[in-house]
Design a protein around this motif. Structure first.
Motif, PDB file in Angstrom:
ATOM      1  N   GLU A  91      -3.091  -1.678   3.751  1.00  0.00           N
ATOM      2  CA  GLU A  91      -4.344  -1.757   2.995  1.00  0.00           C
ATOM      3  C   GLU A  91      -4.341  -3.048   2.180  1.00  0.00           C
ATOM      4  N   PHE A  92      -5.425  -3.815   2.296  1.00  0.00           N
ATOM      5  CA  PHE A  92      -5.493  -5.097   1.596  1.00  0.00           C
ATOM      6  C   PHE A  92      -6.943  -5.443   1.280  1.00  0.00           C
ATOM      7  N   ASP A  93      -7.106  -6.418   0.406  1.00  0.00           N
ATOM      8  CA  ASP A  93      -8.432  -6.870  -0.007  1.00  0.00           C
ATOM      9  C   ASP A  93      -8.921  -7.917   0.986  1.00  0.00           C
TER      10      ASP A  93
ATOM     11  N   PHE B  50     -11.339  -3.239  -0.093  1.00  0.00           N
ATOM     12  CA  PHE B  50     -10.073  -2.952   0.565  1.00  0.00           C
ATOM     13  C   PHE B  50     -10.294  -2.317   1.937  1.00  0.00           C
TER      14      PHE B  50
ATOM     15  N   HIS C 178     -10.684   3.819  -0.966  1.00  0.00           N
ATOM     16  CA  HIS C 178     -11.841   3.008  -1.368  1.00  0.00           C
ATOM     17  C   HIS C 178     -13.086   3.374  -0.565  1.00  0.00           C
TER      18      HIS C 178
END
Length: 356
Positions: free
Chosen positions: A199-201, A235, A353
């Motif tokens: 999980e990342f932006d 995200f 999110h």
């Protein structure tokens, strides 16, 4: 071929009936004129006669016609079996002409489609091999040319030697780049590339790509920007490195085909609670409609000479498509020649999110 004879009696039944009726009526009329039969005896004679004639006609017609047709139909099946059609040769042999015609027509249609598909694949194979040869040949000849020049005496000049070795090194780097891309696309196609989900932006990742490509964009005075200047972090769940490669490839393309002083914009849009859409648009030269369906083919180039002058392996969009499909997502392209292009793809939001 397995011989399984499917019989049909319709022809013999009808034909025997016609013959029996005609023969009985004719014989009864003849008998009435020649012999002095009573009506009852004439009727009995007609009944017996029609039964005997019907049975005899049916047996003769069924046996003779069936054998006559069967021998010829079997030859058709045997001839077709040479083509080794597993779906056809295992069918029972039938003397029903309608059924046979239907089967042969279906067989012919299937074979025609198969032949057309093989022709398309053969054409694609030839084109692909030609493109691979061309892409590898160019840097190989470049490296060979510089090395040959050095070996012919230019090596004694220190400045020339250093310059030519650097140019040869660039040719080798391009070869490595092409081979690595070919290796990646092969793994993607056979499903042998393991994705490392995290999980990342995505907004932060896009900004990192902007920073990496800033100098490349500055050479053509192209601005890299978000559609929304105040975009918030979003995200997603995906393979971060692979998605970065996708965004890099798409932005590099927008720079490569963009016009001087142009603009490349990236937007991240909430589609649903679980999906986002990332889109990369530019106001460059655009793509003609006939080229759009082939954009994601390996080594396919819209502008053969210009794009090669810009460098690259010619595999960028093919890799993009395979990476997105490996994530079980979709990629889309819209373009208008002379106005610009937009590439977009979907991504899964990170679970915590979903409601953002």
């Amino acid at each position: 071929m397995k011989i399984s004879f499917k019989k049909t009696y319709k022809f013999a039944v009808k034909s025997a009936l016609y013959i029996s009726v005609f023969a009985t009526v004719f014989v009864m009329m003849l008998a009435a004129m020649i012999f002095k039969f009573t009506p009852q005896s004439l009727l009995l004679f007609g009944i017996v006669f029609i039964l005997i004639i019907y049975i005899f006609s049916f047996i003769v017609l069924q046996y003779r016609v069936e054998r006559f047709i069967y021998r010829r139909v079997k030859k058709i099946y045997d001839d077709i079996s040479l083509l080794e059609s597993s779906t056809f040769i295992n069918q029972p042999i039938t003397t029903d002409m309608e059924a046979l015609t239907r089967e042969v027509k279906k067989f012919a249609t299937d074979k025609k489609l198969e032949i057309e598909m093989l022709k398309v694949r053969e054409e694609y194979r030839r084109e692909f091999l030609g493109n691979v040869s061309h892409e590898l040949k160019t840097p190989l000849f470049t490296v060979q040319g510089y090395l040959s020049t050095l070996l012919d005496g230019a090596m004694d000049d220190k400045n020339v030697r250093k310059k030519y070795l650097k140019r040869a090194e660039k040719g080798v780097e391009r070869l490595i780049y092409i081979v690595e891309d070919l290796d990646m696309i092969t793994k993607l196609e056979v499903g042998d590339l393991n994705l490392d989900f995290s999980e990342f932006d995505i907004v932060e990742l896009i900004q990192n790509v902007f920073d990496l490509l800033e100098m490349k964009a500055d050479k053509k005075k192209i601005t890299l920007a978000f559609e929304n200047y105040h975009i918030q972090p979003i995200f997603v769940k995906a393979d971060k490195d692979k998605i970065q490669q996708v965004i890099e490839n798409l932005i590099v393309n927008s720079i490569k085909y963009g016009k001087e002083g142009g603009l490349t914009e990236v937007g991240v849009v909430n589609l649903t609670d679980k999906k986002v859409l990332v889109r990369i648009s530019d106001n460059g030269e655009g793509i003609e409609k006939q080229n759009i369906p082939r954009l994601f083919e390996r080594f396919y180039r819209v502008n053969k000479s210009g794009s090669r002058a810009e460098g690259g392996s010619g595999l960028g969009l093919a890799i993009v498509k395979h990476i997105i499909e490996a994530h079980e997502e979709k990629i889309y392209v819209e373009s208008e020649f002379g106005i610009g292009s937009e590439f977009s793809f979907t991504m899964e939001k990170a679970k915590k999110h979903h409601t953002l």
